[in-house]
Design a protein around this motif. Structure first.
Motif: not given
Length: 277
Positions: A73, A141, A160
């Protein structure tokens, strides 16, 4: 009787790591200085456990799994974040579970009795409930929430921030971009609901009357005649005495701007999980 902790001579356990009673660390494992391994945890061989990672008691981790690596990330600034794995986890070969992001939840958490098969991936800031199963190559995710007893088939991919409700079933190779309701069953690339996870519900001990009720509520909730919010309000009024239905309604009511996995169309037979009573 106190169980003896065993560390293979080829393994590296850095100073600061905390090992419970009866921990077994096999050949060529690496355990970082912030790691906590609960009682009777076994690292079979070639396992990497890094970062501020805790593995609960009776966990078993198989070769080449990587736990506690930094999050994938760009928003992570290198600060403190954690990975917490509950009791009695089985984590198979080449699985990867990452730390949380210091600018977000800061924690990735996996509940008790997880069964994560080979090559599965749990990304940063995910939260998994108890008794979650992920088959080979299934991947989450970042920021995904998975409820208790959910089951993800092989090669399933979850976008995600998606929520997978408890007792839900995600089929193999499904691409999930919207929330899946509790008890729901999602299939397909850009997955659609294909009814309820009836097999899982029967295994969990749900009664026939509750199954009939939740089937009726499912059809009402996803009726194409009205918007989902109106259907949810109608289901809440009609099935107010059913805890399982209210569970689904509450999940949907937390919608905000969220996207949901919905049926492509409502087929009279699609809510039976492919089985007859």
């Amino acid at each position: 009787m106190t169980l003896e902790t065993f560390v293979h001579p080829s393994a590296v356990v850095e100073p600061g790591a905390q090992l419970g009673e009866g921990v077994r660390i096999g050949p060529f494992c690496h355990v970082g200085p912030q790691v906590v391994l609960g009682d009777r945890v076994e690292l079979v061989s070639h396992v990497s456990v890094a970062g501020a990672t805790t593995v609960g008691e009776d966990g078993r981790v198989f070769p080449h799994a990587a736990l506690g690596s930094p999050p994938q990330n760009h928003k992570h600034k290198g600060g403190h974040s954690t990975l917490i794995i509950g009791r009695n986890a089985t984590i198979r070969e080449y699985a990867s579970l990452h730390l949380g992001t210091d600018t977000s939840r800061g924690e990735t958490r996996v509940g008790d009795n997880a069964y994560l098969m080979a090559y599965t991936h749990v990304a940063h800031d995910c939260t998994l409930g108890n008794n979650v199963t992920m088959a080979n190559y299934a991947a989450l995710a970042g920021h995904v929430d998975v409820g208790d007893f959910a089951n993800l088939g092989g090669f399933a991919g979850v976008h995600q921030f998606v929520r997978i409700g408890h007792h839900a079933f995600v089929a193999g190779s499904a691409g999930v971009v919207g929330d899946v309701i509790p008890y729901g069953m999602a299939f397909g690339n850009r997955a659609r609901l294909r009814g309820l996870n009836v097999v899982g519900l029967r295994r969990s001990g749900m009664s026939r009357s509750d199954l009939a009720t939740i089937r009726a509520a499912y059809k009402l909730l996803f009726s194409p005649d009205k918007p989902l919010a109106e259907n949810a309000a109608q289901a809440a009024a009609k099935f107010a005495d059913s805890p399982v239905v209210m569970d689904m309604v509450e999940f949907v009511s937390q919608r905000g701007k969220r996207h949901f996995t919905v049926p492509a169309l409502l087929d009279p037979e699609e809510d039976d999980g492919g089985e007859s009573d």
